[in-house]
Design a protein around this motif. Structure first.
Motif, short mmCIF file in Angstrom:
data_model
loop_
_atom_site.label_atom_id
_atom_site.label_comp_id
_atom_site.label_asym_id
_atom_site.label_seq_id
_atom_site.Cartn_x
_atom_site.Cartn_y
_atom_site.Cartn_z
N VAL A 193 0.84 -1.20 0.00
CA VAL A 193 0.00 0.00 0.00
C VAL A 193 0.88 1.25 0.00
CG1 VAL A 193 -1.62 1.37 1.36
CG2 VAL A 193 -2.02 -1.07 1.05
N VAL A 194 1.89 1.25 0.87
CA VAL A 194 2.81 2.39 0.94
C VAL A 194 3.58 2.53 -0.37
CG1 VAL A 194 4.85 3.32 2.09
CG2 VAL A 194 3.03 2.29 3.44
N LEU A 195 3.97 1.39 -0.96
CA LEU A 195 4.71 1.41 -2.22
C LEU A 195 3.87 2.04 -3.34
CD1 LEU A 195 7.17 0.61 -3.93
CD2 LEU A 195 6.08 -1.62 -4.29
N VAL A 196 2.61 1.61 -3.44
CA VAL A 196 1.72 2.14 -4.47
C VAL A 196 1.51 3.64 -4.28
CG1 VAL A 196 -0.62 2.10 -5.38
CG2 VAL A 196 0.56 -0.05 -4.92
N ILE A 197 1.26 4.03 -3.02
CA ILE A 197 1.04 5.45 -2.73
C ILE A 197 2.28 6.28 -3.06
CG2 ILE A 197 0.63 7.13 -0.90
CD1 ILE A 197 -1.14 5.04 0.46
N THR A 198 3.45 5.75 -2.69
CA THR A 198 4.70 6.47 -2.95
C THR A 198 4.98 6.60 -4.44
OG1 THR A 198 5.63 5.64 -0.87
CG2 THR A 198 7.18 6.50 -2.48
N VAL A 199 4.77 5.51 -5.18
CA VAL A 199 4.99 5.53 -6.64
C VAL A 199 4.06 6.53 -7.30
CG1 VAL A 199 4.74 4.20 -8.75
CG2 VAL A 199 5.93 3.19 -6.80
N LYS A 200 2.78 6.51 -6.90
CA LYS A 200 1.82 7.45 -7.48
C LYS A 200 2.20 8.89 -7.14
CE LYS A 200 -2.31 4.57 -7.92
NZ LYS A 200 -3.74 4.40 -7.55
N ALA A 201 2.66 9.09 -5.91
CA ALA A 201 3.06 10.44 -5.51
C ALA A 201 4.26 10.92 -6.32
CB ALA A 201 3.38 10.46 -4.02
N ASP A 202 5.22 10.02 -6.55
CA ASP A 202 6.41 10.40 -7.34
C ASP A 202 6.03 10.68 -8.79
OD1 ASP A 202 8.10 10.23 -5.20
OD2 ASP A 202 8.72 8.17 -5.58
N LEU A 203 5.13 9.86 -9.35
CA LEU A 203 4.69 10.08 -10.73
C LEU A 203 3.93 11.40 -10.85
CD1 LEU A 203 3.49 6.54 -11.84
CD2 LEU A 203 5.47 7.79 -12.68
N SER A 204 3.07 11.69 -9.88
CA SER A 204 2.32 12.94 -9.89
C SER A 204 3.26 14.14 -9.77
CB SER A 204 1.30 12.94 -8.75
OG SER A 204 0.59 14.17 -8.70
N SER A 205 4.26 14.00 -8.88
CA SER A 205 5.23 15.09 -8.70
C SER A 205 6.03 15.31 -9.98
CB SER A 205 6.17 14.75 -7.55
OG SER A 205 7.20 15.71 -7.43
N ALA A 206 6.43 14.21 -10.65
CA ALA A 206 7.19 14.32 -11.90
C ALA A 206 6.35 14.94 -12.99
CB ALA A 206 7.68 12.93 -12.33
N GLU A 207 5.08 14.54 -13.07
CA GLU A 207 4.19 15.10 -14.09
C GLU A 207 4.01 16.60 -13.90
OE1 GLU A 207 0.38 13.25 -16.06
OE2 GLU A 207 -0.20 14.20 -14.17
N THR A 208 3.82 17.01 -12.65
CA THR A 208 3.66 18.45 -12.36
C THR A 208 4.93 19.21 -12.70
OG1 THR A 208 2.09 17.96 -10.58
CG2 THR A 208 3.15 20.12 -10.55
N ARG A 209 6.07 18.64 -12.30
CA ARG A 209 7.36 19.32 -12.54
C ARG A 209 7.63 19.46 -14.04
NH1 ARG A 209 10.00 16.13 -9.88
NH2 ARG A 209 11.36 15.00 -11.35
N LEU A 210 7.47 18.37 -14.79
CA LEU A 210 7.71 18.42 -16.23
C LEU A 210 6.70 19.30 -16.94
CD1 LEU A 210 8.60 14.69 -17.01
CD2 LEU A 210 10.18 16.61 -16.80
N SER A 211 5.44 19.24 -16.51
CA SER A 211 4.40 20.04 -17.14
C SER A 211 4.65 21.53 -16.94
CB SER A 211 3.03 19.66 -16.57
OG SER A 211 2.01 20.44 -17.14
N ASP A 212 5.01 21.92 -15.72
CA ASP A 212 5.30 23.33 -15.44
C ASP A 212 6.50 23.80 -16.27
OD1 ASP A 212 3.22 23.39 -13.66
OD2 ASP A 212 4.47 23.21 -11.87
N MET A 213 7.51 22.94 -16.38
CA MET A 213 8.71 23.30 -17.13
C MET A 213 8.39 23.47 -18.61
SD MET A 213 12.37 21.31 -17.11
CE MET A 213 11.62 19.77 -17.68
N VAL A 214 7.61 22.55 -19.17
CA VAL A 214 7.24 22.61 -20.58
C VAL A 214 6.38 23.84 -20.87
CG1 VAL A 214 5.78 21.51 -22.32
CG2 VAL A 214 7.48 20.16 -21.11
N THR A 215 5.45 24.14 -19.98
CA THR A 215 4.59 25.31 -20.16
C THR A 215 5.40 26.60 -20.15
OG1 THR A 215 2.69 24.20 -19.15
CG2 THR A 215 2.64 26.60 -19.21
N TYR A 216 6.36 26.69 -19.24
CA TYR A 216 7.20 27.89 -19.16
C TYR A 216 8.03 28.05 -20.43
CZ TYR A 216 10.88 31.08 -17.69
OH TYR A 216 11.76 32.14 -17.61
#
Length: 283
Positions: A27-50
């Motif tokens: 459960v912790v693994l799934v939550i952590t992986v999803k959190a890392d993917l969400s963080s990466a998506e936000t980071r890359l998306s913000d960078m691409v938009t800028y």
């Protein structure tokens, strides 16, 4: 008998603890992986938009520069048409007259065409819209103007209108050498200055399926369909959504955003996206 029952209960309890522990771990693994993917998506998306916003600003400056140059060509051809009309009344149009006008108006050349648009400089005229160009013969109020890109990266600005004295076309043009047009390309690449492959992943800007800028210099000039990561991202056809590429041992995750006539991509390897996952699991 009681000891056997006690041992059995104890074993069941230990097994239940192990199962609960494993369940919590996953459960912790799934939550952590999803959190890392969400963080990466936000980071890359913000960078691409800028980067997209900065690229748009550069394109606006380039369009403004192109419009200014074409307006200068239009003014030059209108003035020259009037001078030719006046010159025809007193003498013939000479090559010296046209050369002087080129020098005064900072032009590369002047072409005088007949009503069929025929002249010796076919290399320039072959890239123009002949129907629109010949249209100025019958409609003197119209002016034809265009910027043509050459194979060497330079470009030619052209303006043409109908002659006032007799059927024909007056055409002026200015050739900007590649050493000056490349300044704009350098400014595009400067947008990606400071973005490292190690911390920001790979960033790509493409036009017409060709990479025009990247923080990975080895990709510049390549076709997007030849880069597997970009090919996988394109196949998703969804903007700003993280996509996984599985064609290699360590997959990459990336996304893209579309501009007016270009794309901005960003992707990085899974080991960078999930760099914090092991540490989070230890806690």
């Amino acid at each position: 008998m009681k000891n056997k029952q006690h041992n059995l209960d104890r074993n069941n309890f230990i097994l239940a603890e192990i199962l609960v522990g494993l369940l919590l771990f996953f459960v912790v693994l799934v939550i952590t992986v999803k959190a890392d993917l969400s963080s990466a998506e936000t980071r890359l998306s913000d960078m691409v938009t800028y980067i997209k916003e900065q690229y748009n600003n550069n394109m606006k400056l380039d369009i403004a520069s192109e419009s200014k140059s074409l307006m200068r060509m239009i003014q030059s051809v209108e003035v020259l048409s009037q001078q030719i009309q006046q010159e025809e009344k007193t003498s013939d149009i000479t090559e010296e007259l046209l050369e002087n006008y080129c020098t005064i108006s900072y032009l590369t050349g002047v072409l005088i065409l007949d009503e069929n648009g025929q002249v010796q400089e076919e290399e320039i005229l072959s890239q123009t819209d002949q129907d629109v160009l010949l249209d100025v013969v019958d409609f003197h109020e119209k002016t034809y103007s265009v910027r043509m890109e050459c194979e060497d990266g330079s470009y030619i600005d052209i303006a043409a209108n109908g002659r006032q004295d007799k059927p024909g076309i007056v055409l002026v043009y200015y050739h900007t050498p590649e050493r000056y047009t490349s300044i704009f390309n350098h400014s595009i690449n400067s947008l990606l200055t400071g973005y490292s492959l190690e911390h920001n992943g790979t960033i790509v800007i493409s036009e017409n399926n060709q990479i025009v800028a990247s923080n990975d210099k080895g990709l510049i000039g390549a076709k997007t369909e030849d880069i597997q990561e970009l090919k996988c991202i394109n196949e998703s056809a969804v903007e700003k959504q993280l996509v996984r590429t599985d064609y290699q041992t360590i997959p990459d995750y990336g996304l893209m955003e579309k501009g007016r006539d270009y794309y901005v991509y960003a992707y990085m390897s899974a080991d960078k996206i999930f760099a914090k996952t092991p540490r989070n699991m230890l806690y």
